[in-house]
Design an enzyme around this catalytic site. Structure first.
Site, mmCIF file in Angstrom:
data_model
loop_
_atom_site.group_PDB
_atom_site.id
_atom_site.type_symbol
_atom_site.label_atom_id
_atom_site.label_comp_id
_atom_site.label_asym_id
_atom_site.label_seq_id
_atom_site.Cartn_x
_atom_site.Cartn_y
_atom_site.Cartn_z
ATOM 1 N N TYR A 32 0.827 -1.205 0.000
ATOM 2 C CA TYR A 32 0.000 0.000 0.000
ATOM 3 C C TYR A 32 0.859 1.252 0.000
ATOM 4 O O TYR A 32 2.074 1.191 0.222
ATOM 5 C CB TYR A 32 -0.942 0.008 1.213
ATOM 6 C CG TYR A 32 -0.283 0.396 2.525
ATOM 7 C CD1 TYR A 32 0.554 -0.480 3.201
ATOM 8 C CD2 TYR A 32 -0.489 1.655 3.090
ATOM 9 C CE1 TYR A 32 1.163 -0.118 4.400
ATOM 10 C CE2 TYR A 32 0.119 2.020 4.289
ATOM 11 C CZ TYR A 32 0.945 1.130 4.936
ATOM 12 O OH TYR A 32 1.549 1.495 6.105
ATOM 13 N N LYS A 149 6.578 -1.912 2.030
ATOM 14 C CA LYS A 149 5.378 -1.282 2.617
ATOM 15 C C LYS A 149 4.201 -2.244 2.492
ATOM 16 O O LYS A 149 3.280 -2.081 1.676
ATOM 17 C CB LYS A 149 5.084 0.061 1.943
ATOM 18 C CG LYS A 149 4.199 0.976 2.782
ATOM 19 C CD LYS A 149 4.249 2.390 2.293
ATOM 20 C CE LYS A 149 3.248 3.306 2.947
ATOM 21 N NZ LYS A 149 3.370 3.454 4.399
ATOM 22 N N LEU A 206 11.237 1.490 6.890
ATOM 23 C CA LEU A 206 10.617 1.876 5.628
ATOM 24 C C LEU A 206 11.361 3.100 5.084
ATOM 25 O O LEU A 206 11.621 4.042 5.834
ATOM 26 C CB LEU A 206 9.150 2.240 5.858
ATOM 27 C CG LEU A 206 8.401 2.533 4.563
ATOM 28 C CD1 LEU A 206 8.031 1.226 3.876
ATOM 29 C CD2 LEU A 206 7.161 3.357 4.818
#
Ligand code: PDD
Length: 285
Positions: A32, A149, A206
């Site tokens: 996402y 992610k 991330l």
């Protein structure tokens, strides 16, 4: 009412339905993105789409959507949803199969879902207008592929909940070597003696788009040094300033960690400089 996109159709969010056999639902098998948009202008569209493509590639989901296809979808959702302060949520799963079996099924089409949600107006670079945040800390107990992610966010959810139950806005995470990784849904920066420092990217974090824009705007300005390196728990405890960054928060100043003040307990001058540069340049990304 929010207008969403699901598998080629635009519809009110209440009408968007997926099968319980969707692998996103069964396994969290998807990728996402959240792209911020203010009055119709997106921040970091190209790097967000590039990160989603690399995530899809990393988990072997083949999707023949170009950046232009995503731009069309995003622009339509912005218009349909009033073009205010919006988070554009983009979500691709491996798709729906007729049985629950861990291996990747052949010949199923990815599920593509997108909708928008309201986000706070961007922070104004003014210490008196921004509410400082407080955070808790925890050992980072997520998996070893945090650079992806993934929609499988249970680890992040549990870490966020840990802080939330203590009245905190976020939870800072430290690995087994007491090194800062990130927060449950943000990247983290510290400031010491006028220098900005953030953990180097690896599989434990991330690669945040906001993080990269912050580094870029500071380096382009050239007045404040920025280091990407290991940050220890002691350094966080003794920092002059701590910030968390994300697409919906931009740069949020932290003034309390586990009930103890950060620096002198006030929002810092380097935050002000960084948020000022970020606000001026963000639509160039
Ligand atoms: N969170 N680290 C994690 C674990 C995140 O989930 C996020 C974003 C970030 C910051 O990345 P970016 O600057 O690209 O938004 C770092 C999003 C907003 C979310 O899950 O809602």
């Amino acid at each position: 009412m929010s207008i969403a996109f699901l598998d080629g159709q635009y519809m009110p969010i209440e009408q968007a339905k997926i099968s319980p056999m969707d692998r996103g639902f069964l396994f969290g098998d998807g990728i996402y993105e959240v792209v911020p948009s203010y009055a119709g202008k997106m921040v970091g569209f190209a790097p967000h789409i590039a990160r989603m493509k690399s995530g899809l590639e990393a988990i072997g989901i083949q999707l023949d959507w170009s950046a232009e296809d995503w731009a069309q979808l995003c622009n339509r959702l912005i218009v349909e949803n009033g073009a205010g302060n919006l988070g554009l949520y983009l979500h691709v799963t491996r798709g729906t199969d007729n049985k629950r079996f861990h291996a990747f099924p052949k010949n199923i089409a990815p599920t593509i879902f997108a909708y928008t949600f309201e986000i706070a107006p961007p922070p104004i670079a003014d210490k008196s207008k921004v509410k400082a945040k407080k955070v808790s800390t925890s050992r980072d107990l997520r998996w070893e592929r945090c650079q992806i992610k993934s929609t499988a966010l249970l680890g992040n959810v549990l870490h966020f909940q840990h802080g939330y139950e203590q009245g905190s806005d976020e939870t800072l995470l430290f690995n087994a070597d007491n090194q800062l990784t990130e927060a449950s849904a943000c990247n983290v920066f510290i400031v010491k003696d006028g220098s900005v420092i953030t953990p180097l990217l690896d599989n434990q974090k991330l690669p945040g788009i906001t993080r990269q824009i912050v580094i870029d705007v500071l380096r382009n300005d050239g007045q404040i040094s920025v280091e990407e390196r290991t940050v220890t728990m002691d350094e966080v405890a003794n920092a002059d300033e701590v910030w968390i960054t994300s697409s919906s928060k931009e740069i949020a100043p932290i003034t309390e960690i586990d009930g103890k003040p950060v620096g002198d307990g006030n929002i810092g001058d380097i935050w002000l400089a960084a948020q000022t540069l970020y606000s001026a340049a963000k639509f160039d990304y």
